[in-house]
Design a protein around this motif. Structure first.
Motif, PDB file in Angstrom:
ATOM      1  N   LEU A 157     -10.344   2.034 -51.001  1.00 23.69           N
ATOM      2  CA  LEU A 157     -10.137   2.619 -49.670  1.00 23.69           C
ATOM      3  C   LEU A 157      -8.661   2.779 -49.338  1.00 23.69           C
ATOM      4  O   LEU A 157      -8.280   3.700 -48.619  1.00 23.69           O
ATOM      5  N   SER A 201     -19.498   2.311 -54.884  1.00 24.84           N
ATOM      6  CA  SER A 201     -19.653   3.669 -55.415  1.00 24.84           C
ATOM      7  C   SER A 201     -19.273   4.716 -54.372  1.00 24.84           C
ATOM      8  O   SER A 201     -18.683   5.756 -54.701  1.00 24.84           O
ATOM      9  N   VAL A 202     -19.583   4.446 -53.096  1.00 22.56           N
ATOM     10  CA  VAL A 202     -19.175   5.367 -52.021  1.00 22.56           C
ATOM     11  C   VAL A 202     -17.660   5.410 -51.904  1.00 22.56           C
ATOM     12  O   VAL A 202     -17.053   6.494 -51.772  1.00 22.56           O
ATOM     13  N   ALA A 203     -17.022   4.244 -51.955  1.00 22.01           N
ATOM     14  CA  ALA A 203     -15.554   4.200 -51.907  1.00 22.01           C
ATOM     15  C   ALA A 203     -14.939   4.881 -53.125  1.00 22.01           C
ATOM     16  O   ALA A 203     -13.888   5.521 -53.017  1.00 22.01           O
ATOM     17  N   TYR A 204     -15.602   4.775 -54.266  1.00 19.22           N
ATOM     18  CA  TYR A 204     -15.103   5.439 -55.485  1.00 19.22           C
ATOM     19  C   TYR A 204     -15.164   6.959 -55.335  1.00 19.22           C
ATOM     20  O   TYR A 204     -14.247   7.671 -55.778  1.00 19.22           O
ATOM     21  N   ARG A 205     -16.235   7.460 -54.742  1.00 20.03           N
ATOM     22  CA  ARG A 205     -16.338   8.908 -54.542  1.00 20.03           C
ATOM     23  C   ARG A 205     -15.274   9.410 -53.569  1.00 20.03           C
ATOM     24  O   ARG A 205     -14.770  10.530 -53.704  1.00 20.03           O
ATOM     25  N   ARG A 206     -14.952   8.616 -52.566  1.00 20.60           N
ATOM     26  CA  ARG A 206     -13.989   9.048 -51.554  1.00 20.60           C
ATOM     27  C   ARG A 206     -12.545   8.899 -52.021  1.00 20.60           C
ATOM     28  O   ARG A 206     -11.646   9.513 -51.429  1.00 20.60           O
ATOM     29  N   CYS A 207     -12.320   8.063 -53.050  1.00 19.11           N
ATOM     30  CA  CYS A 207     -10.953   7.839 -53.505  1.00 19.11           C
ATOM     31  C   CYS A 207     -10.431   9.105 -54.172  1.00 19.11           C
ATOM     32  O   CYS A 207     -11.086   9.700 -55.036  1.00 19.11           O
ATOM     33  N   VAL A 208      -9.262   9.538 -53.797  1.00 19.20           N
ATOM     34  CA  VAL A 208      -8.649  10.768 -54.324  1.00 19.20           C
ATOM     35  C   VAL A 208      -7.759  10.415 -55.502  1.00 19.20           C
ATOM     36  O   VAL A 208      -6.927   9.522 -55.388  1.00 19.20           O
ATOM     37  N   LYS A 252     -13.734  10.452 -62.914  1.00 20.66           N
ATOM     38  CA  LYS A 252     -14.617  11.318 -62.127  1.00 20.66           C
ATOM     39  C   LYS A 252     -15.093  12.530 -62.916  1.00 20.66           C
ATOM     40  O   LYS A 252     -16.037  13.197 -62.494  1.00 20.66           O
ATOM     41  N   ALA A 302     -12.146  18.657 -58.178  1.00 20.27           N
ATOM     42  CA  ALA A 302     -12.825  17.627 -57.383  1.00 20.27           C
ATOM     43  C   ALA A 302     -14.301  17.563 -57.701  1.00 20.27           C
ATOM     44  O   ALA A 302     -14.970  16.585 -57.376  1.00 20.27           O
ATOM     45  N   GLU A 352      -8.973   9.408 -61.556  1.00 19.90           N
ATOM     46  CA  GLU A 352      -9.196  10.852 -61.532  1.00 19.90           C
ATOM     47  C   GLU A 352      -9.907  11.329 -62.790  1.00 19.90           C
ATOM     48  O   GLU A 352     -10.746  12.236 -62.737  1.00 19.90           O
TER      49      GLU A 352
END
Length: 312
Positions: free
Chosen positions: A230, A305-312, A162, A71, A159
């Motif tokens: 999201l 970009s915030v949604a991209y960071r939170r996406c698993v 990231k 992660a 994935e």
């Protein structure tokens, strides 16, 4: 039906819209209720599809290397070139679009010329409300669903992205660059085709509209990708009747419409205030409005970009 038909003959546009608003809200509520009710009949199929997607995602995670599953990402010793790494990602998406939908892209670009000529030569004869509604439907609903060359078109690569030594905002810019540039090209070609049939004053407004289309398209595709990041889901229906897909598509279209209406409303209010400060200087007054659109699009990129960071 005579009272309802009289609403469409009213000369007061504000009163007509105020009278139609409860009817539209009632229709949307009934449609959403019907979709939710009918979706229960396909709940098993939707659950099986989600389970297959989950198992596929888990298989990808298990088959990847250790650092690809981590992660956390570590900064590379060499900084990525080309605008913090956004240009190579955009180039990759452009290659995907040219290889998978090359004839479609060329066809849309060629269709933009006669469409612009038709709008420019027959604008006075065409009904304004129907024409604007058709243009809004094409550029807000159809094109974003066709140009999925961003996060939506390849969710399995999120994935791996990231692990790249690039900030989130550059990855997001690279993902949306290809559909934004292609949509702007379509609109600019249509505007240039319509310009010879317009008066000098209308040509001036077309030039300002072409500039305003850039932040508007950025905002549009940012909203599309934020919604997908999201809550990642399939972009095509499963089976003959997929009410889950239909309900999500309707909700996404409503969210996009409200987001665009809010951003354009703020821009118009800014331009109107600037016009009061500089009367008869339309070009100078349009500058603050277009600047407000660019600021809203920059905010949308940040949220993406915030949604991209939170996406698993």
């Amino acid at each position: 039906f005579r009272p309802v038909a009289g609403l469409y003959q009213a000369y007061n546009t504000g009163a007509m819209l105020f009278a139609l608003l409860p009817v539209v809200l009632l229709e949307i509520t009934i449609l959403l209720a019907a979709i939710i009710h009918l979706d229960h009949h396909l709940q098993d199929e939707s659950s099986d599809s989600s389970a297959r997607a989950h198992r596929r995602w888990q298989a990808i995670l298990k088959s990847g290397s250790v650092w690809q599953r981590s992660a956390k990402s570590h900064r590379s010793r060499r900084a990525p070139r080309h605008f913090a790494g956004a240009v190579p990602i955009a180039w990759t998406q452009a290659l995907r679009m040219s290889r998978s939908a090359g004839p479609l892209v060329i066809g849309l670009l060629l269709l933009a010329v006669p469409a612009g000529v038709l709008l420019g030569s027959q604008w006075q004869q065409l009904p304004t409300s129907s024409t604007m509604g058709a243009i809004f439907f094409v550029f807000v609903f159809m094109l974003p669903r066709t140009l999925v060359y961003d996060f939506r078109g390849n969710p399995d690569a999120i994935e791996y992205m990231k692990t790249l030594p690039a900030p989130a905002w550059s990855v997001c810019l690279g993902q949306i660059a290809t559909p934004v540039v292609f949509t702007c090209l379509l609109q600019w070609i249509a505007a240039l085709s319509a310009a010879p049939f317009a008066t000098p004053g209308v040509q001036h407004w077309l030039a300002l509209l072409c500039i305003a289309m850039v932040p508007t398209n950025i905002l549009l595709f940012c909203v599309e990708n934020i919604s997908f990041l999201l809550a990642p889901t399939r972009m095509v229906p499963v089976g003959r009747v997929d009410f889950d897909f239909l309900g999500r598509t309707l909700a996404d279209f409503m969210v996009k419409s409200f987001a665009l209406a809010f951003a354009l409303g703020i821009a118009l209010l800014t331009a109107r205030y600037a016009l009061k400060q500089w009367p008869a200087q339309f070009t100078l007054a349009a500058g603050p409005g277009i600047t407000a659109l660019f600021l809203r699009s920059a905010l949308a990129v940040g949220l993406m970009s915030v949604a991209y960071r939170r996406c698993v």
